[in-house]
Design an enzyme around this catalytic site. Structure first.
Site, short mmCIF file in Angstrom:
data_model
loop_
_atom_site.label_atom_id
_atom_site.label_comp_id
_atom_site.label_asym_id
_atom_site.label_seq_id
_atom_site.Cartn_x
_atom_site.Cartn_y
_atom_site.Cartn_z
CG HIS A 1 -1.82 1.11 1.39
ND1 HIS A 1 -1.76 1.97 2.46
CD2 HIS A 1 -2.83 1.55 0.60
CE1 HIS A 1 -2.70 2.89 2.34
NE2 HIS A 1 -3.36 2.66 1.23
NE ARG A 2 -1.77 5.84 1.09
CZ ARG A 2 -2.30 6.53 2.08
NH1 ARG A 2 -1.52 7.23 2.89
NH2 ARG A 2 -3.60 6.54 2.29
CG ASP B 1 0.38 0.86 5.55
OD1 ASP B 1 0.01 1.07 4.37
OD2 ASP B 1 -0.14 1.40 6.53
CD GLU C 1 -6.97 5.68 -4.25
OE1 GLU C 1 -7.69 6.58 -3.76
OE2 GLU C 1 -6.29 4.89 -3.55
CG ASP D 1 -2.66 6.91 -3.71
OD1 ASP D 1 -3.81 6.49 -3.66
OD2 ASP D 1 -1.77 6.59 -2.90
CG HIS E 1 -3.28 9.16 -0.17
ND1 HIS E 1 -3.96 9.94 0.76
CD2 HIS E 1 -4.08 8.10 -0.42
CE1 HIS E 1 -5.10 9.35 1.05
NE2 HIS E 1 -5.21 8.24 0.36
CE LYS F 1 -5.93 9.15 -3.55
NZ LYS F 1 -6.80 9.11 -2.38
CD GLU G 1 -2.75 2.19 -3.19
OE1 GLU G 1 -3.68 2.99 -3.36
OE2 GLU G 1 -1.76 2.44 -2.48
#
Length: 242
Positions: free
Chosen positions: A9-10, A226, A106, A38, A51, A108, A36
């Site tokens: 995640h990120r 994470d 993702e 953003d 993000h 944004k 992942e």
């Protein structure tokens, strides 16, 4: 036993500054199945990886991402490591084209940016040859729908943060293949119903051993965490029967 994919995640954000090239490289080094990230646009319409709508939390700067040009935003210092900078989407893609991880991008968007997705972001997936291993996601479901119309062969998943009524019907209307849900918002029988209707389910953000074990036992297609190293260890122990 199902093989639940582990998405960093990120990037490996539990140990490294989120959404930085270091976090992405360390996620790959740890063995994460996917990464992942953003994506949003700068003032001069360059896709960058960050993000929040503003730069306040992760950098020493202030203000909205969309108020900075690329040159300006890359001059900001990251709070967790002043040697890191906000990467461009192309910088990430140029690196990941030589690796095999799945990608969760993702989207944004500002309200004025929806039309820019197909012009400025989606073409880069084809340019770097990663469409087949990319999942598009967004809380902006209209933007996600428009992206899916442009790239129907690229997998997509709706991001949600609360329980839904008749989610299967809604997801079919969006023409997406999956749902990425807040880990506390879906019960096991609801998750099973979605899977039985052909939808991939992936919870976020799964950071404890108990939660990892829970979602592995559900047979989720993936989890976002994470701490990909911890999740890999928990999954390996489960597969080995420990």
């Amino acid at each position: 036993m199902s093989h639940t994919q582990i998405f960093a995640h990120r990037g490996f954000s539990g140990k490294y500054p989120e959404n930085t090239m270091t976090a992405f490289k360390q996620a790959e080094k740890a063995g994460a199945d996917g990464i992942e990230l953003d994506v949003q646009l700068t003032k001069d319409a360059i896709p960058v990886i960050i993000h929040d709508r503003t730069v306040n939390r992760v950098t020493t700067g202030k203000g909205r991402v969309s108020s900075y040009t690329l040159q300006e935003i890359q001059q900001l210092k990251m709070k967790d490591n002043e040697h890191e900078k906000i990467p461009t989407f192309e910088e990430f893609l140029a690196w990941t084209k030589n690796h095999s991880q799945l990608l969760n991008v993702e989207l944004k968007t500002e309200l004025t940016d929806r039309s820019h997705i197909k012009e400025l972001i989606l073409p880069l997936l084809n340019k770097y040859g990663v469409e087949e291993r990319t999942i598009l996601s967004s809380f902006d479901h209209k933007a996600l729908y428009l992206a899916k119309q442009e790239k129907p062969h690229v997998e997509a998943a709706a991001l949600v943060h609360q329980a839904m009524v008749n989610p299967e019907d809604y997801l079919r209307m969006l023409e997406v293949e999956g749902i990425h849900f807040k880990s506390s918002s879906l019960l096991m029988h609801e998750a099973q119903a979605l899977q039985e209707n052909g939808f991939a389910i992936r919870p976020y953000t799964v950071n404890t051993v108990d939660m990892m074990r829970q979602f592995f036992s559900w047979g989720c297609e993936g989890i976002f965490t994470d701490f990909p190293d911890l999740a890999l260890d928990v999954r390996d122990r489960r597969i080995s029967g420990y």
